[in-house]
Design an enzyme around this catalytic site. Structure first.
Site, PDB file in Angstrom:
ATOM      1  N   HIS A 262       0.821  -1.217   0.000  1.00  0.00           N
ATOM      2  CA  HIS A 262       0.000   0.000   0.000  1.00  0.00           C
ATOM      3  C   HIS A 262       0.861   1.276   0.000  1.00  0.00           C
ATOM      4  O   HIS A 262       0.900   2.015  -0.975  1.00  0.00           O
ATOM      5  CB  HIS A 262      -0.919   0.028   1.231  1.00  0.00           C
ATOM      6  CG  HIS A 262      -1.860  -1.135   1.340  1.00  0.00           C
ATOM      7  ND1 HIS A 262      -2.879  -1.383   0.450  1.00  0.00           N
ATOM      8  CD2 HIS A 262      -1.931  -2.121   2.263  1.00  0.00           C
ATOM      9  CE1 HIS A 262      -3.551  -2.466   0.818  1.00  0.00           C
ATOM     10  NE2 HIS A 262      -2.998  -2.938   1.907  1.00  0.00           N
TER      11      HIS A 262
HETATM   12  O1  RIB Z   1      -5.277   0.397   3.884  1.00  0.00           O
HETATM   13  C1  RIB Z   1      -3.872   0.418   3.940  1.00  0.00           C
HETATM   14  C2  RIB Z   1      -3.374   1.562   4.756  1.00  0.00           C
HETATM   15  O2  RIB Z   1      -3.798   1.413   6.099  1.00  0.00           O
HETATM   16  C3  RIB Z   1      -1.838   1.633   4.826  1.00  0.00           C
HETATM   17  O3  RIB Z   1      -1.440   2.963   4.955  1.00  0.00           O
HETATM   18  C4  RIB Z   1      -1.511   0.884   6.091  1.00  0.00           C
HETATM   19  O4  RIB Z   1      -0.278   1.329   6.683  1.00  0.00           O
HETATM   20  C5  RIB Z   1      -2.663   1.290   6.955  1.00  0.00           C
HETATM   21  O5  RIB Z   1      -2.359   2.550   7.514  1.00  0.00           O
END
Ligand code: RIB
Ligand code: CA
Length: 333
Positions: A262
């Site tokens: 992500h």
């Molecule tokens: O959905 C993924 C996000 O949520 C990323 O930033 C992970 O670190 C959590 O914060």
């Protein structure tokens, strides 16, 4: 305005396959001066390591922390510990908001292990905690360098929203915001409707989405196509340097539950947006109390736009093999 061809989405008139005109390409070449607003978090840690490995494209001028994956004291300690591990004592860390705007506590993620780094506890003592609140650090830096700062929130956007509210001129003085969050054309990961960062603080996301700043959304639409693989994990775990080795261990446990890269995708966009495809859209967030709480709704067709102009470039896809090779090249793995 950015536009890239995405086969399952309409190609907007006046743009070619990759959608970028020469002016945008020249913008690409300019190094981003970045404030990384984060909630480390294992994928935040990999995003930070990637940013530090790309000084030609990204200059981290500061890190601000927010409650998200784990409480603020842990995200802040982890950010300091990661900079100490990277021997980057030159980068300031400023702690921000311990809770979202409308709730007394944040929603925690169990994916990142006890204190947020997969059970790894780093020593933060070499990196002092900045005296100013994160919101004030963001305001001071952006107003002192008009048009130069790129904000890169990769956690709930509470700090960014409050900075915009406290300093109404902030939006006009930002270069742009590239944020990890949302799910435009796919289900959420925290509820069926909502992605974690937006779910924790949808009101903050609304402030940012309605700010008029140039926005790029790195949501689940693209991060679910950027999956870590065994080769990258093994390359990290067997690295000579301590930081990739430790992060490899963190990722080994984290990726068993969530293999999506992500937060690193947000940094990869800053380094080379040509890796990605996307579409311009008008994006709004549901702040109601029903099942769609925290859902990001992206309008792209004329009918859905209903006269509104796009407010955000939604990144929708990346080639998994290409992004993994890009990461290994940049991290010298
Ligand atoms: O959905 C993924 C996000 O949520 C990323 O930033 C992970 O670190 C959590 O914060
Ligand atoms: Ca994060």
């Amino acid at each position: 305005m950015w536009l890239h061809r995405n086969n399952d989405l309409p190609l907007w008139p006046g743009f070619g396959e990759r959608g970028m005109d020469i002016k945008e390409r020249r913008t690409l070449a300019r190094q981003h001066k970045v404030i990384l607003d984060c909630d480390p978090g294992v994928d935040d840690a990999l995003a930070l390591m990637l940013a530090l490995a790309a000084p030609d494209a990204v200059k981290i001028i500061g890190i601000t922390t927010v409650a998200g994956n784990v409480p603020l004291e842990h995200t802040t300690r982890n950010a300091r510990g990661l900079l100490a591990l990277a021997d980057r004592l030159d980068i300031p860390v400023h702690a921000g908001c311990a809770r979202p705007i409308m709730r007394t506590t944040g929603h925690r993620s169990v994916m990142h292990g006890g204190e947020g780094l997969g059970g790894v506890v780093l020593d933060p003592s070499a990196v002092p905690l900045g005296q100013a609140h994160a919101v004030d650090f963001i305001i001071d830096q952006v107003m002192a360098h008009p048009g130069e700062i790129t904000l890169c929130p990769i956690g709930p956007m509470t700090n960014v929203a409050l900075a915009m509210i406290k300093e109404p001129r902030l939006s006009k003085n930002l270069r742009e915001i590239v944020f990890m969050g949302g799910a435009a054309f796919c289900p959420g990961n925290t509820t069926a409707a909502a992605e974690f960062n937006i779910y924790v603080d949808p009101q903050a996301a609304h402030v940012v989405l309605s700010s008029g700043v140039k926005l790029t959304m790195i949501g689940l639409d693209v991060t679910r196509k950027a999956l870590i693989d065994r080769d990258l994990l093994n390359a990290l775990i067997s690295a000579q340097a301590e930081m990739p080795r430790l992060l490899g261990g963190m990722l080994a446990s984290y990726s068993a539950g969530d293999p999506c890269l992500h937060d690193p995708c947000a940094i990869a966009w800053l380094i080379n947006p040509m890796l990605f495809e996307g579409v311009d859209a008008f994006v709004e967030v549901d702040c109601g109390s029903g099942p769609n709480f925290g859902k990001t709704v992206a309008h792209i067709s004329d009918r859905h736009l209903a006269g509104r102009k796009p407010n955000c470039h939604v990144v929708t896809s990346v080639d998994n093999v290409e992004i993994l090779q890009f990461l290994r090249n940049r991290l010298s793995l």
